[in-house]
Write an enzyme that holds these catalytic residues in place. Structure first.
Site, mmCIF file in Angstrom:
data_model
loop_
_atom_site.group_PDB
_atom_site.id
_atom_site.type_symbol
_atom_site.label_atom_id
_atom_site.label_comp_id
_atom_site.label_asym_id
_atom_site.label_seq_id
_atom_site.Cartn_x
_atom_site.Cartn_y
_atom_site.Cartn_z
ATOM 1 N N ALA A 59 4.536 6.033 -19.173
ATOM 2 C CA ALA A 59 3.114 5.787 -19.435
ATOM 3 C C ALA A 59 2.282 6.341 -18.295
ATOM 4 C CB ALA A 59 2.862 4.276 -19.563
ATOM 5 N N THR A 96 0.065 -3.364 -23.180
ATOM 6 C CA THR A 96 -0.580 -4.080 -22.068
ATOM 7 C C THR A 96 -1.576 -5.153 -22.519
ATOM 8 O OG1 THR A 96 -2.087 -3.716 -20.202
ATOM 9 C CG2 THR A 96 -2.291 -2.195 -22.003
ATOM 10 N N TYR A 120 -7.841 3.273 -19.851
ATOM 11 C CA TYR A 120 -6.407 2.933 -19.901
ATOM 12 C C TYR A 120 -6.128 1.989 -21.073
ATOM 13 C CZ TYR A 120 -2.088 0.448 -18.657
ATOM 14 O OH TYR A 120 -0.831 -0.135 -18.693
ATOM 15 N N LYS A 124 -3.874 2.812 -24.433
ATOM 16 C CA LYS A 124 -2.707 2.018 -24.831
ATOM 17 C C LYS A 124 -2.900 1.444 -26.236
ATOM 18 C CE LYS A 124 0.438 1.144 -22.495
ATOM 19 N NZ LYS A 124 1.740 1.863 -22.295
HETATM 20 N N1 LIG Z 1 2.511 -2.130 -14.144
HETATM 21 C C1 LIG Z 1 1.815 -3.050 -14.785
HETATM 22 O O1 LIG Z 1 1.196 -3.929 -14.188
HETATM 23 C C2 LIG Z 1 1.781 -3.052 -16.296
HETATM 24 C C3 LIG Z 1 1.025 -4.039 -16.954
HETATM 25 C C4 LIG Z 1 0.997 -4.050 -18.347
HETATM 26 C C5 LIG Z 1 1.702 -3.093 -19.049
HETATM 27 N N2 LIG Z 1 2.407 -2.120 -18.383
HETATM 28 C C6 LIG Z 1 3.128 -1.116 -19.174
HETATM 29 O O2 LIG Z 1 4.504 -1.218 -18.865
HETATM 30 C C7 LIG Z 1 5.129 0.060 -19.021
HETATM 31 C C8 LIG Z 1 5.961 0.377 -17.795
HETATM 32 O O3 LIG Z 1 5.083 0.431 -16.672
HETATM 33 P P1 LIG Z 1 5.610 0.539 -15.174
HETATM 34 O O4 LIG Z 1 4.946 -0.556 -14.427
HETATM 35 O O5 LIG Z 1 7.094 0.691 -15.137
HETATM 36 O O6 LIG Z 1 4.892 1.916 -14.777
HETATM 37 P P2 LIG Z 1 5.294 3.004 -13.700
HETATM 38 O O7 LIG Z 1 6.082 2.398 -12.602
HETATM 39 O O8 LIG Z 1 4.024 3.726 -13.391
HETATM 40 O O9 LIG Z 1 6.257 3.970 -14.528
HETATM 41 C C9 LIG Z 1 5.784 4.840 -15.519
HETATM 42 C C10 LIG Z 1 6.739 6.035 -15.563
HETATM 43 O O10 LIG Z 1 6.290 6.894 -16.613
HETATM 44 C C11 LIG Z 1 6.479 8.221 -16.147
HETATM 45 N N3 LIG Z 1 5.662 9.154 -16.908
HETATM 46 C C12 LIG Z 1 4.331 9.395 -16.814
HETATM 47 N N4 LIG Z 1 3.981 10.367 -17.685
HETATM 48 C C13 LIG Z 1 5.105 10.732 -18.344
HETATM 49 C C14 LIG Z 1 5.391 11.698 -19.347
HETATM 50 N N5 LIG Z 1 4.423 12.480 -19.855
HETATM 51 N N6 LIG Z 1 6.657 11.808 -19.800
HETATM 52 C C15 LIG Z 1 7.639 11.040 -19.278
HETATM 53 N N7 LIG Z 1 7.443 10.132 -18.311
HETATM 54 C C16 LIG Z 1 6.182 9.973 -17.855
HETATM 55 C C17 LIG Z 1 6.090 8.162 -14.683
HETATM 56 O O11 LIG Z 1 6.610 9.272 -14.002
HETATM 57 P P3 LIG Z 1 5.720 9.997 -12.839
HETATM 58 O O12 LIG Z 1 5.410 8.916 -11.849
HETATM 59 O O13 LIG Z 1 6.636 11.072 -12.353
HETATM 60 O O14 LIG Z 1 4.511 10.528 -13.535
HETATM 61 C C18 LIG Z 1 6.734 6.834 -14.255
HETATM 62 O O15 LIG Z 1 8.069 7.042 -13.827
HETATM 63 C C19 LIG Z 1 3.973 1.029 -19.307
HETATM 64 O O16 LIG Z 1 3.888 1.233 -20.695
HETATM 65 C C20 LIG Z 1 2.743 0.301 -18.847
HETATM 66 O O17 LIG Z 1 1.583 0.718 -19.542
HETATM 67 C C21 LIG Z 1 2.482 -2.098 -17.022
#
Ligand SMILES: NC(=O)c1ccc[n+]([C@@H]2O[C@H](COP(=O)([O-])OP(=O)(O)OC[C@H]3O[C@@H](n4cnc5c(N)ncnc54)[C@H](OP(=O)(O)O)[C@@H]3O)[C@@H](O)[C@H]2O)c1
Length: 283
Positions: A59, A96, A120, A124
């Site tokens: 994401a 989210t 954002y 989503k």
């Molecule tokens: N973190 C939060 O607080 C939170 C809250 C609510 C929901 N979420 C959701 O939970 C999910 C996981 O989030 P997370 O916290 O693990 O986020 P994260 O640590 O930012 O990981 C997201 C990963 O997606 C990769 N990515 C970005 N663009 C991409 C593409 N085009 N193709 C393939 N990979 C890609 C990124 O790689 P690069 O870094 O190399 O770009 C990163 O490794 C997401 O859907 C997010 O929206 C997160």
């Protein structure tokens, strides 16, 4: 076998650990190994990949940067999930609490009307809609305020720990309420849902966070107390910490639907205590 996209992110890494521990066969795909926005590469890859479910952890997650880069946020969060779902492999897609506008006075239910306040959140929500309207098999799991103690992950816990080392006092927003959620707990619940076959049903929405609620200030205070910092944490209003993206004032997600499936996430403070204690014993 399952496939994990965005495998280098905090949830992706927690899922890898969970699968390894439970002996679940997986293929982990980092951004450089599979860009989910590239429709033809995605189609080609999955036509040759014998996986039963795609866990989409990829994401665009930079909430403020998305305001200035809506094209990239929309591409990754709105269009790319559809590339995955049209492979005909069931998808477990992560969404989210920021799809909600924060006007609820009680926890948001899975079928409450979303009304995102930020680019954002909108990106989503558009990703959710394309999956729900596409006639696909799978599951959308909304989560919130995700963090991990794993080194190299970017999240609120690590930001607080850095600030505690750099400053004597910090102000943290006290008028946004949500649920801090440990990525490792979320990963376990996602695997439980997969093992129960939730991904084999028509695309539907569930909420999964740790239990309870807190403001960012209360979350920071808990980290401060558990890590025994000398830094003082005081509450401030969102207006005192201007950010590009507007966040919901109240985005607690109701856990009723997953609890009915037998999944009972632990309270957020128990989860935080468990990782802070582990950190302490590693010192
Ligand atoms: N973190 C939060 O607080 C939170 C809250 C609510 C929901 N979420 C959701 O939970 C999910 C996981 O989030 P997370 O916290 O693990 O986020 P994260 O640590 O930012 O990981 C997201 C990963 O997606 C990769 N990515 C970005 N663009 C991409 C593409 N085009 N193709 C393939 N990979 C890609 C990124 O790689 P690069 O870094 O190399 O770009 C990163 O490794 C997401 O859907 C997010 O929206 C997160």
């Amino acid at each position: 076998m399952i496939a994990i996209t965005g495998a280098a992110g905090q949830l992706g890494r927690a899922l890898i650990e969970c699968c390894t521990r439970q002996g679940i066969d997986f293929t982990a795909l980092t951004h450089s190994q599979l860009d989910i926005t590239n429709a033809s590469t995605v189609a080609r890859f999955f036509s040759e990949c014998p996986c039963e479910c795609i866990f989409n952890c990829a994401a665009y997650t930079q909430v403020d940067a998305a305001e200035e880069n809506p094209k990239q946020a929309l591409l990754v969060n709105s269009l790319a999930p559809w590339n995955l779902a049209r492979t005909s492999i069931p998808v477990i897609h992560i969404s989210t609490d920021y799809v909600f506008d924060g006007s609820n006075i009680s926890a948001c239910e899975v079928d409450d009307a979303p009304r995102p306040l930020s680019v954002y959140g909108l990106s989503k929500r558009m990703g959710e809609t394309s999956l729900l309207e596409g006639g696909f098999q799978g599951l959308i799991v909304r989560t919130a305020w995700t963090y991990s103690a794993r080194p190299g992950t970017k999240n609120f816990l690590h930001t607080m720990q850095r600030l505690f080392n750099e400053r004597d006092a910090i102000g943290v927003v006290n008028d946004q309420i949500g649920t801090p959620t440990l990525a490792e707990d979320l990963a376990q619940s996602l695997i439980d849902l997969y093992l129960m076959g939730e991904h084999l049903k028509p695309m539907h929405v569930l909420h999964c966070t740790n239990a309870g609620s807190a403001s960012w200030f209360e979350f920071a205070q808990a980290i401060a107390s558990l890590t025994k910092t000398h830094c003082t944490v005081h509450p401030i209003a969102s207006s005192e910490y201007p950010a590009k993206a507007q966040r919901p004032a109240y985005s607690v997600l109701s856990l009723t639907a997953i609890q009915e499936l037998g999944i009972r996430p632990r309270p957020w403070l128990d989860a935080l205590e468990s990782v802070c204690k582990k950190d302490e014993s590693n010192v």
